[in-house]
Scaffold this active site. Structure first.
Site, PDB file in Angstrom:
ATOM      1  N   GLU A  34       0.861  -1.184   0.000  1.00 56.52           N
ATOM      2  CA  GLU A  34       0.000   0.000   0.000  1.00 56.52           C
ATOM      3  C   GLU A  34       0.898   1.234   0.000  1.00 56.52           C
ATOM      4  O   GLU A  34       1.809   1.346   0.823  1.00 56.52           O
ATOM      5  CB  GLU A  34      -0.908   0.002   1.220  1.00 56.52           C
ATOM      6  CG  GLU A  34      -1.631   1.309   1.508  1.00 56.52           C
ATOM      7  CD  GLU A  34      -2.477   1.802   0.345  1.00 56.52           C
ATOM      8  OE1 GLU A  34      -2.361   3.006   0.011  1.00 56.52           O
ATOM      9  OE2 GLU A  34      -3.236   0.994  -0.234  1.00 56.52           O
ATOM     10  N   TYR A 218     -33.795  15.049  -6.620  1.00 54.03           N
ATOM     11  CA  TYR A 218     -33.635  15.179  -8.062  1.00 54.03           C
ATOM     12  C   TYR A 218     -33.506  16.650  -8.445  1.00 54.03           C
ATOM     13  O   TYR A 218     -34.061  17.532  -7.795  1.00 54.03           O
ATOM     14  CB  TYR A 218     -34.848  14.600  -8.802  1.00 54.03           C
ATOM     15  CG  TYR A 218     -35.193  13.172  -8.470  1.00 54.03           C
ATOM     16  CD1 TYR A 218     -34.242  12.283  -7.967  1.00 54.03           C
ATOM     17  CD2 TYR A 218     -36.492  12.697  -8.679  1.00 54.03           C
ATOM     18  CE1 TYR A 218     -34.577  10.969  -7.690  1.00 54.03           C
ATOM     19  CE2 TYR A 218     -36.833  11.386  -8.407  1.00 54.03           C
ATOM     20  CZ  TYR A 218     -35.876  10.525  -7.904  1.00 54.03           C
ATOM     21  OH  TYR A 218     -36.217   9.224  -7.631  1.00 54.03           O
TER      22      TYR A 218
END
EC number: 1.-.-.-
Length: 751
Positions: A34, A218
């Site tokens: 990592e 939305y």
């Protein structure tokens, strides 16, 4: 003693850490590199864990820990641009757990990675601050050598790149493949990485949002998502997703804080909750960041002994929450592949490894491509990508039952998933996942879809083409016009019955087949022989993707299923009685079109009445079961019996006379050509349907046998009976192949 086999995982995200746990569980030697100094940095917002990922996490023993730090999504809410609620369902979490064994949970990325890391036993195998700079591979079967920025070198039999969108492993794989085998990596893999949307993510404390569940808001070319963190913490995760002015090709550099602020200022007045604007939410935020949402699925995810998984291999739009879950699926599949290779003593067999990785590549390409398309569609609808999407989102979908409009679509994203084969199975819900099903749906190739459309079109046109090629005939067969008219009307009963059944399927909810009435009206006006081929071609197109078969294939409305047979009797009582009495009423031919149109209306009204009276079960127990099949059987049997009786009677009375007239004379009559066209279409549809059942492994019946039965039944019993029988047969095969067992029992056989 077995030859050692080492796996080197590059990347300590969800995919890499999950794979490390799985390899430990299976007893494989591995190391993980990592590049960051912390395996669980407090960066990013949250991770959504859906049932397909949760069941695998449960198998590897981390699910309970995840739930301690996660918030379950118990309710589903969607808001209009003005902040009004357009969708609300408080039972979503309960239903998902009932159907798939697990609810959706949401937790911070930090907690998710920390829990995965804590589960790893051999923490000495995790190496931090190790950024990969170069990979070398030899001949097939030889080990790979991986070099890191600090000068370290690692040797492994298999290198797995799980280092994210900006992957050094992917770059190395492309470099090596381009050098050794030019053309192996398709250009579209390199040019197909695109960013259509940009997201601003954040974490807010007590912003004034309702507790529990998740909410979506939305808006035009943008949308919002909010989710509560751990219960009682007051923490909420949020994101704004906005469409870029133009798609951006390639890997997008990190975006600046100025760009983030510009978007926040531009949409500060957007309503994202009752009485809450984006500006108000941002003021309550303790963390925010801007990220380009990149999307791609690679066709080639391995070369020699380098394999890509997770966001290195594919990047999905996060609106559907499948990024981390897909990574978990891929890690599980890799672990299972290695287990199976070890069982076959083929870990060091280059050909065996190549074959296994090829199968991984093909399976995951199909799976993640479908997920990418689904996520993109959801985002387009939530952000009103066009007027049609806006109309659907605000005025159509909110009026549909939640269990019909949403749960089947969610389920189709979950159920194609695998779990780990060689660990104890996870909890089971009512719906089977792919490994538990006999059917193995794969996407139909575009060539096959086009070929079947051409085949159906040719079948429909064949009688008309033959008529043009044959010598002209002066015979008009005046004595047979009533016979042809009656036969066409009986065939139309079977066709309209099929259309009504299909209109109640969740898989065809958003398609041209969502209602049977427009098709029946068009048939009455233009002719059944002109409308039926169009319908069947649309059906072929709609069923070409895997999602079609992972969506419930049965009628979602038990009231409609129970009403089929009674409404059939009511709708066709008048023309049926007049025909049986050999009526000479000139208006008899007018009754049949009226009956065809009346039938679906009666079914709808009856189902509405039954639901209103609470006379039939509703909800997930119906939508996700085959409890409607007995009612379909009675309905289709009635059609088959009556239509075959009409067929036999007409053939007995008029068959000899028709044969004496000959093909040329028969095809000179328009009604006869209509009958021939419909018959050819029904036979062609039966041929296609049996082929399709074989393609998805829903039946083991040989095609030759099935096609012979279709032809014989069409000749002896008539095309209307053949269509009814083939339709019911396909329903039974799908029920068995998808293991959709009834969740509620029919009531005493009464309809």
């Amino acid at each position: 003693m077995a030859t050692p086999f080492k796996v080197l995982i590059v990347g300590g995200g969800v995919a890499g850490l999950s794979l490390a746990i799985m390899l430990e569980a299976y007893g494989f030697d591995y190391e993980l590199l990592e590049k960051h100094p912390d395996v669980a940095p407090k960066l990013g917002a949250g991770v959504g864990l859906t049932p397909n990922g949760a069941r695998i996490l449960d198998q590897i023993g981390v699910w309970d820990s995840m739930c301690e730090y996660a918030s379950p999504v118990d309710a589903g809410i969607a808001l209009s641009p003005t902040g009004n609620t357009v969708i609300f369902n408080p039972h979503m979490g309960e239903w998902l757990e009932k159907l798939f064994g697990y609810k959706i949970h949401f937790l911070s990325r930090h907690d998710c990675l920390r829990i995965l890391f804590d589960k790893i036993k051999q923490k000495s195998n995790i190496h931090l601050r190790k950024e990969v700079t170069r990979i070398s591979v030899g001949q097939p079967g030889e080990k790979a050598q991986v070099e890191t920025k600090d000068g370290s070198t690692y040797i492994a039999d298999l290198v797995i790149g799980a280092d994210g969108v900006r992957s050094s492993v992917r770059n190395e794989l492309w470099r090596i493949a381009d050098t050794e085998k030019p053309g192996y990596i398709p250009n579209r893999d390199k040019s197909g990485i695109v960013s259509i949307y940009t997201a601003v993510i954040g974490i807010a404390h007590d912003p004034g949002l309702p507790r529990g569940g998740s909410a979506r808001a939305y808006n035009h070319l943008r949308s919002y998502f909010t989710q509560e963190g751990v219960e009682g913490s007051g923490v909420f995760y949020w994101w704004l997703c906005t469409k870029n002015e133009e798609p951006i090709k390639g890997i997008v550099p990190k975006l600046s804080s100025d760009t983030k602020q510009t978007l926040l200022d531009k949409y500060a007045d957007d309503q994202i909750g009752h009485g809450l604007t984006l500006g108000g939410l941002y003021k309550k935020s303790v963390y925010s960041a801007i990220i380009p949402l990149q999307e791609f699925v690679l066709e080639k995810c391995f070369y020699k002994n380098i394999l890509l998984i997770g966001d290195t291999f594919r990047k999905l739009h996060p609106v559907a929450g499948q990024g981390a879950n897909s990574a978990i699926e891929e890690s599980a599949l890799v672990a299972d592949i290695l287990w199976q290779l070890r069982e076959n003593n083929a870990l060091h067999d280059a050909a065996g490894m190549k074959q296994a990785l090829t199968e991984f590549q093909e399976e995951r390409f199909v799976r993640t491509t479908a997920l990418r398309e689904d996520a993109n569609l959801v985002q387009r609808m939530e952000s009103f990508d066009n007027l049609f999407m806006k109309f659907l989102s605000l005025h159509v979908i909110p009026r549909l039952p939640f269990v019909v409009a949403f749960l089947p679509q969610l389920g189709s994203a979950f159920t194609p998933a695998r779990c780990m084969k060689y660990l104890p199975p996870p909890k089971a819900g009512m719906c089977p996942f792919s490994p538990d099903m006999q059917a193995k749906p794969n996407p139909r190739s575009p060539l096959a879809t086009i070929s079947w459309i051409v085949f159906l079109t040719l079948a429909a046109c064949f009688p008309w083409s033959v008529h043009r090629l044959l010598p002209a005939s002066s015979s008009s067969l005046p004595g047979f016009s009533e016979v042809f008219q009656l036969y066409t009307s009986v065939m139309a009963v079977s066709i309209s019955g099929l259309w009504v059944i299909e209109s109640y399927k969740a898989s065809l909810l958003i398609s041209p087949m969502f209602s049977s009435l427009p098709w029946i009206l068009a048939s009455n006006y233009w002719g059944w022989d002109k409308t039926l081929p169009v319908y069947l071609c649309f059906h072929v197109i709609s069923s070409q993707h895997t999602v079609h078969y992972y969506t419930p294939q049965f009628m979602t409305d038990l009231g409609a299923a129970k009403a089929l047979l009674p409404c059939l009797a009511m709708a066709y009582s008048i023309p049926g009685i007049l025909t049986a009495l050999a009526s000479t009423d000139q208006t008899l031919s007018d009754w049949w079109p009226v009956a065809h149109c009346t039938f679906p209306v009666l079914v709808y009204v009856s189902s509405t009445f039954l639901r209103g009276m609470k006379a039939v079960p509703q909800g997930v127990e119906v939508v996700f079961s085959s409890v409607d099949l007995p009612y379909q059987r009675r309905f289709l049997t009635a059609i088959a019996v009556v239509s075959s009786a009409v067929h036999v009677t007409l053939i007995w009375n008029h068959g000899a006379a028709l044969l004496n007239e000959g093909i040329i004379s028969l095809l000179s009559v328009p009604l006869a050509r209509t009958l021939a066209s419909l018959t050819a279409l029904i036979v062609a549809w039966g041929i296609y349907m049996t082929w399709e059942m074989r393609r998805i492994f829903a039946t083991e019946v040989s095609l030759v046998k099935a096609w012979a039965v279709i032809l014989v039944s069409t000749v002896l019993l008539g095309p209307a009976a053949s269509l009814a029988g083939a339709t019911y047969w396909s329903k039974v095969m799908l029920e068995k192949a998808t293991s959709m067992q009834p969740l509620v029992q029919p009531t005493n056989g009464k309809s």
